[in-house]
Each structure stands twice: as structure tokens, then as C-alpha cells.
Design a protein around this motif. Structure first.
Motif, PDB file in Angstrom:
ATOM      1  N   ARG A 326       0.837  -1.203   0.000  1.00 54.00           N
ATOM      2  CA  ARG A 326       0.000   0.000   0.000  1.00 54.00           C
ATOM      3  C   ARG A 326       0.874   1.256   0.000  1.00 54.00           C
ATOM      4  NH1 ARG A 326      -4.570   0.166   4.482  1.00 54.00           N
ATOM      5  NH2 ARG A 326      -5.163  -1.666   3.213  1.00 54.00           N
ATOM      6  N   GLU A 327       1.945   1.251   0.792  1.00 54.45           N
ATOM      7  CA  GLU A 327       2.850   2.411   0.823  1.00 54.45           C
ATOM      8  C   GLU A 327       3.566   2.589  -0.514  1.00 54.45           C
ATOM      9  OE1 GLU A 327       3.968   2.309   5.594  1.00 54.45           O
ATOM     10  OE2 GLU A 327       5.361   1.521   4.088  1.00 54.45           O
ATOM     11  N   ILE A 328       3.960   1.472  -1.125  1.00 59.94           N
ATOM     12  CA  ILE A 328       4.619   1.562  -2.433  1.00 59.94           C
ATOM     13  C   ILE A 328       3.669   2.130  -3.478  1.00 59.94           C
ATOM     14  CG2 ILE A 328       5.625   0.189  -4.284  1.00 59.94           C
ATOM     15  CD1 ILE A 328       6.713  -1.702  -2.152  1.00 59.94           C
ATOM     16  N   ALA A 329       2.391   1.697  -3.435  1.00 56.65           N
ATOM     17  CA  ALA A 329       1.408   2.219  -4.392  1.00 56.65           C
ATOM     18  C   ALA A 329       1.163   3.709  -4.167  1.00 56.65           C
ATOM     19  CB  ALA A 329       0.099   1.442  -4.261  1.00 56.65           C
ATOM     20  N   ALA A 330       1.133   4.128  -2.884  1.00 53.37           N
ATOM     21  CA  ALA A 330       0.949   5.552  -2.596  1.00 53.37           C
ATOM     22  C   ALA A 330       2.127   6.375  -3.096  1.00 53.37           C
ATOM     23  CB  ALA A 330       0.764   5.750  -1.092  1.00 53.37           C
ATOM     24  N   LEU A 331       3.356   5.856  -2.917  1.00 58.18           N
ATOM     25  CA  LEU A 331       4.530   6.580  -3.420  1.00 58.18           C
ATOM     26  C   LEU A 331       4.519   6.682  -4.934  1.00 58.18           C
ATOM     27  CD1 LEU A 331       7.351   5.127  -1.119  1.00 58.18           C
ATOM     28  CD2 LEU A 331       6.356   7.411  -1.042  1.00 58.18           C
ATOM     29  N   LYS A 332       4.108   5.603  -5.595  1.00 56.59           N
ATOM     30  CA  LYS A 332       4.031   5.652  -7.049  1.00 56.59           C
ATOM     31  C   LYS A 332       2.987   6.662  -7.522  1.00 56.59           C
ATOM     32  CE  LYS A 332       5.671   0.973  -8.069  1.00 56.59           C
ATOM     33  NZ  LYS A 332       5.336  -0.334  -8.707  1.00 56.59           N
ATOM     34  N   ALA A 333       1.849   6.720  -6.793  1.00 51.54           N
ATOM     35  CA  ALA A 333       0.815   7.690  -7.163  1.00 51.54           C
ATOM     36  C   ALA A 333       1.317   9.122  -6.966  1.00 51.54           C
ATOM     37  CB  ALA A 333      -0.443   7.444  -6.334  1.00 51.54           C
ATOM     38  N   ASP A 334       2.027   9.372  -5.857  1.00 55.15           N
ATOM     39  CA  ASP A 334       2.577  10.708  -5.633  1.00 55.15           C
ATOM     40  C   ASP A 334       3.595  11.078  -6.706  1.00 55.15           C
ATOM     41  OD1 ASP A 334       1.011  10.876  -3.415  1.00 55.15           O
ATOM     42  OD2 ASP A 334       2.613  10.289  -2.007  1.00 55.15           O
ATOM     43  N   HIS A 335       4.424  10.110  -7.055  1.00 55.71           N
ATOM     44  CA  HIS A 335       5.426  10.381  -8.094  1.00 55.71           C
ATOM     45  C   HIS A 335       4.756  10.655  -9.440  1.00 55.71           C
ATOM     46  CE1 HIS A 335       9.200  10.235 -10.216  1.00 55.71           C
ATOM     47  NE2 HIS A 335       8.726   9.289 -11.005  1.00 55.71           N
ATOM     48  N   ALA A 336       3.688   9.891  -9.750  1.00 60.90           N
ATOM     49  CA  ALA A 336       2.978  10.129 -11.015  1.00 60.90           C
ATOM     50  C   ALA A 336       2.316  11.504 -11.009  1.00 60.90           C
ATOM     51  CB  ALA A 336       1.950   9.033 -11.235  1.00 60.90           C
ATOM     52  N   ALA A 337       1.766  11.914  -9.850  1.00 62.01           N
ATOM     53  CA  ALA A 337       1.146  13.237  -9.772  1.00 62.01           C
ATOM     54  C   ALA A 337       2.181  14.346  -9.956  1.00 62.01           C
ATOM     55  CB  ALA A 337       0.449  13.392  -8.426  1.00 62.01           C
ATOM     56  N   LYS A 338       3.366  14.165  -9.360  1.00 59.38           N
ATOM     57  CA  LYS A 338       4.417  15.172  -9.539  1.00 59.38           C
ATOM     58  C   LYS A 338       4.863  15.244 -10.995  1.00 59.38           C
ATOM     59  CE  LYS A 338       6.253  14.853  -4.839  1.00 59.38           C
ATOM     60  NZ  LYS A 338       7.437  14.493  -4.002  1.00 59.38           N
ATOM     61  N   GLU A 339       5.015  14.102 -11.624  1.00 58.40           N
ATOM     62  CA  GLU A 339       5.406  14.103 -13.026  1.00 58.40           C
ATOM     63  C   GLU A 339       4.347  14.760 -13.900  1.00 58.40           C
ATOM     64  OE1 GLU A 339       8.168  13.242 -14.524  1.00 58.40           O
ATOM     65  OE2 GLU A 339       9.147  12.716 -12.629  1.00 58.40           O
ATOM     66  N   LYS A 340       3.065  14.522 -13.590  1.00 59.71           N
ATOM     67  CA  LYS A 340       1.981  15.152 -14.358  1.00 59.71           C
ATOM     68  C   LYS A 340       1.993  16.659 -14.175  1.00 59.71           C
ATOM     69  CE  LYS A 340      -3.032  15.012 -14.985  1.00 59.71           C
ATOM     70  NZ  LYS A 340      -4.311  14.402 -14.512  1.00 59.71           N
ATOM     71  N   LEU A 341       2.232  17.113 -12.948  1.00 58.27           N
ATOM     72  CA  LEU A 341       2.287  18.545 -12.686  1.00 58.27           C
ATOM     73  C   LEU A 341       3.462  19.195 -13.421  1.00 58.27           C
ATOM     74  CD1 LEU A 341       1.165  20.961 -11.126  1.00 58.27           C
ATOM     75  CD2 LEU A 341       2.626  20.302  -9.186  1.00 58.27           C
ATOM     76  N   LYS A 342       4.612  18.517 -13.416  1.00 63.96           N
ATOM     77  CA  LYS A 342       5.760  19.049 -14.151  1.00 63.96           C
ATOM     78  C   LYS A 342       5.464  19.134 -15.646  1.00 63.96           C
ATOM     79  CE  LYS A 342       9.399  17.443 -11.023  1.00 63.96           C
ATOM     80  NZ  LYS A 342      10.583  16.553 -10.887  1.00 63.96           N
ATOM     81  N   ARG A 343       4.802  18.100 -16.174  1.00 59.83           N
ATOM     82  CA  ARG A 343       4.483  18.099 -17.596  1.00 59.83           C
ATOM     83  C   ARG A 343       3.501  19.214 -17.940  1.00 59.83           C
ATOM     84  NH1 ARG A 343       3.481  13.336 -17.650  1.00 59.83           N
ATOM     85  NH2 ARG A 343       1.206  13.324 -17.459  1.00 59.83           N
TER      86      ARG A 343
END
Length: 436
Positions: A326-343
Motif C-alpha cells: 500500500r505504501e509503495i502504491a501511494a509513493l508511485k501515485a505521488d510520483h505520477a502526480a508530480k510528473e503530471k504537474l511538471k508536464r
């Protein structure tokens, strides 16, 4: 003095372009480190020669970002950064330019000078470093469903550090060194070793080998000639018992001499081609030995991260921190959100730049139109003035006296203007150099 003769040192023939599949590396120290770790950086550069910057100069104002920016322009594929932490020295292996980054803790290490001082036979470092070393991976577990997922990444990281081995194009004389990377499953560490390959005559005793190789004693000053001045007979040198200084000790028996020249069949090979050294010709049977020259390191893998420092991604492996799914999935979601914001920000910046460029183009077109309209109005005003008093009248006559008066007035005006210019012209001051 004799005339100095100039030798041609330039290369003849077409210049070969550097191959792109050969990995190149930067090996640096990052931050404040001691003299011992600085020497370790120099030793690792010797191991990675000739495909590394062996004379790279680090400065205190250089940051890790500077090397990451400069490396792709120089076709550098790996960056090895040594730093000193409060716990222990650490090593980071960075794959350029997209990652991943492997962080190691250096548990123990020995410098090259320490290994050479403890060895019985001192070796002179010479032509071995003109060719890259051969990589040997040992004790790594084979790929299976039970194998930890970070082990293949660890093996791949060390494999990409060195040029790939091609048996069809590799010459035997270029195989001069070996780098051994062994995995210790009990401690969970990786042992790093560096050896030099030596080839010796097989099936002969040490004294006979010295005769064949032309070795000299320390007291001999002539290179390549064996000193037998203290011997009465060559048999005294070849068959004297071990540990005896003179011929009075007697000779070895046939059984003992046979044991001394037997050797290990596992170390003997038939040379497939000519090798470096005296009498090492193709087809000769020789004994191959590895002499360790260092440095020696024991590395513990701490973390594997996607990307490079400053642009890190997901944490693939961590030795000390374990997370749930669950923690790994949350970290991946946060990383995907940061990448989307940067894009999104990047796309918005590009749209703003294009919008500004279009606005600047419209303003320039409007300015050009205003200039054209101003020129047309000026032309119209000039035409209206010409239609009035400025039109030439054929009935109008000018007397000679008036012409002369006008000419005199114009001449006087020109003279007065020239006099005024002469008066207004500034006088150049003469420059004088004063004595200091």
C-alpha cells in the motif's frame, strides 16, 4: 652538440572514430574527504583505465550537477562518486543520463599500495593499463523466481561498467588484467578485487624458470643475464636443496625434484596465440596465475533509485527501509502526480512562449503599418505645398541684380557659417606626461 633529429610522432593512415559501445566513466570524490579516500579514488581510476578520465581535476566549487551536465557532451556513460558520510564512506554508481543510481556503503577497503606492500613479489606497474580489464562475476545466484529482484540489477550495473567481451575480436595479448566482483550471500556484500595476469613456464622448478626467463638477482646490474658468479657448477644452482646458501648442502633427490617441478594441471593451459613475455609463443604450455594489485573493497548495496541525483524517481530497492504494498502504491501515485504537474507546467510555459512570440509579431506589424501611413501623409503634405506657391511660373522674371544679391547673401551666409564652425570647433588639448 649534435643536431637533434626530429621524429615523426603523428598518426599515419585514417583516424579511427571512437566506438560508441565502449563505456566511459568519471570517477570523482564529492564533498570533504580524507587523504585515504582520495587515494582510493586514484586507485579506482587506475582500474578503469584506459576508458576513464585518469587526470580529472576536481575543485571545491564543482558540484555533482556540473559533472552530470558535462558528461553527456563527452559521451561519458557512468559516474562513480565517492563521499564520506558520518557512518562510513559511500560509493554511488550513476548510469547516465537516465539512471538508475546505485548507492553502496564501503564496509572495508585496502589501497593499492597496501596490497603491493604485503605481497611477497613486488610488481612494477607498466603496460597492463593500456587495455581494459576483463570482468568476472562470481557467486551471484542464478535467475529464478526466488532470486531477489535487485540482484539482476546489481549484476547489470557492474557489467555495463566495462567493455563487452567479444571472443572473436579479442586478442590474447590484450588480456592483461581481471576485475573480480564476487557476491557474498552470508554477509550480503559484494567483494571487489583487481588482479594482473602472469604467465609462467609450466613443469619446471623455480631455478630453471629463472634461467629460462633470464631473471637477475638484486645484486646484478646487467639486465637479462643471470648471475652465477658464486656457483662452482650450474648443477649447484639448479639442484641445490631449498634453504641452503652454498653447494655444501648437497643436492635434491630425484623424488623431491620431481615434486618441485610437477605443478598443478588446473593452472596449465596451451597458449592459443602469442602472449606478452619471453618465450610465450603460440602452442606453448604455460601456467597462468593472478597476482592481486588492488584496490580491494567490500561493498554493501544500500539503495537503488530510478533516475539521477536531482531527478530521482521511485525507490526500487532499499536495504534498511521496507515498505508495504500500500505504501509503495501511494509513493508511485505521488510520483505520477508530480510528473503530471511538471508536464503540465512545461506545456503551459511553451504555450505562453508561443503566445508572447505571436503578440510580439503583431505589435511589430502594427508598428510597420504606422510607419508606412506616416510616410504617405508626409508625401501628401509635400504634394499640397508644391501645388501652391512652390509651382514654377513662366511669366515670372528675375533680374540679374536680384540674382547677384541672392548669390552674395548665400555666399555671405556660407562664409559666416564656416566662420562659426571654426569658432565652435573645440581646440585639442596637448597631452603632457607628468613624472610620477
Amino acid at each position: 652538440m649534435g643536431r637533434k633529429r626530429k621524429n615523426r610522432t603523428h598518426l599515419k593512415g585514417p583516424i579511427q572514430a571512437p566506438t560508441t559501445d565502449v563505456p566511459k566513466s568519471f570517477i570523482i570524490k564529492h564533498g570533504q574527504v580524507g587523504s585515504s579516500l582520495t587515494q582510493l579514488v586514484r586507485d579506482v581510476r587506475k582500474v578503469m583505465e584506459p576508458n576513464t578520465a585518469s587526470r580529472l581535476k576536481e575543485r571545491n566549487r564543482n558540484k555533482l550537477k556540473d559533472y552530470l551536465t558535462m558528461a553527456p557532451a563527452l559521451q561519458v556513460t557512468h559516474l562513480l562518486a565517492f563521499t564520506l558520510t558520518p557512518v562510513a564512506p559511500s560509493l554511488r554508481i550513476i548510469r547516465l543520463s537516465a539512471g538508475p543510481t546505485l548507492s553502496f556503503r564501503i564496509e572495508r577497503y585496502s589501497l593499492m599500495k597496501d596490497i603491493l606492500n604485503t605481497s611477497r613479489r613486488a610488481r612494477s606497474i607498466g603496460m597492463e593499463y593500456l587495455s581494459p580489464p576483463l570482468l568476472v562475476l562470481a557467486s551471484f545466484p542464478p535467475a529464478s523466481p526466488t532470486t531477489p529482484p535487485h540482484i539482476p540489477l546489481l549484476m547489470k550495473a557492474f557489467q555495463t561498467l566495462f567493455p563487452p567481451l567479444s571472443p572473436h575480436t579479442l586478442t590474447l595479448s590484450s588480456a592483461r588484467r581481471v576485475v573480480l566482483v564476487a557476491y557474498n550471500a552470508e554477509r550480503g556484500t559484494v567483494d571487489f578485487r583487481h588482479y594482473v595476469i602472469t604467465v609462467k613456464p609450466y613443469g619446471v622448478s623455480k631455478r630453471v624458470r629463472r634461467v629460462l626467463e633470464g631473471a637477475t638477482t638484486k645484486s646484478s646490474s646487467t639486465s637479462g643475464i643471470l648471475d652465477l658468479g658464486s656457483e662452482k657448477d650450474v648443477a649447484d644452482f639448479l639442484l641445490r636443496r631449498r634453504g641452503e646458501a652454498g653447494p655444501e648442502g648437497g643436492y635434491e633427490s630425484a623424488a623431491s625434484s620431481t615434486e618441485s617441478v610437477a605443478g598443478d594441471d588446473g593452472d596449465a593451459v596451451n597458449l592459443a596465440d602469442d602472449y606478452v613475455g619471453r618465450n610465450n609463443k603460440k602452442g606453448q604450455r604455460r601456467a597462468v596465475r593472478l597476482d592481486e594489485v588492488g584496490p580491494r573493497m567490500e561493498l554493501r548495496l544500500v539503495k537503488i533509485v530510478e533516475g539521477v541525483p536531482g531527478k530521482e524517481g521511485n525507490v526500487i530497492y532499499h536495504h534498511f527501509v521496507k515498505k508495504t504494498k500500500r505504501e509503495i502504491a501511494a509513493l508511485k501515485a505521488d510520483h505520477a502526480a508530480k510528473e503530471k504537474l511538471k508536464r503540465e507546467r512545461r506545456e503551459e510555459q511553451e504555450r505562453n512562449v508561443k503566445k508572447k512570440a505571436r503578440a510580439n509579431g503583431k505589435d511589430q506589424d502594427m508598428d510597420d503599418n504606422d510607419d508606412l501611413e506616416g510616410h504617405e501623409e508626409e508625401g501628401r503634405e509635400d504634394d499640397s505645398e508644391d501645388d501652391g506657391d512652390g509651382v514654377w511660373d513662366g511669366d515670372e522674371e528675375i533680374s540679374e541684380g536680384e540674382d547677384s544679391e541672392v548669390d552674395q547673401e548665400e555666399d555671405g551666409a556660407e562664409d559666416s557659417s564656416s566662420d562659426e564652425e571654426e569658432v565652435r570647433r573645440p581646440v585639442k588639448k596637448s597631452r603632457t606626461k607628468g613624472k610620477r
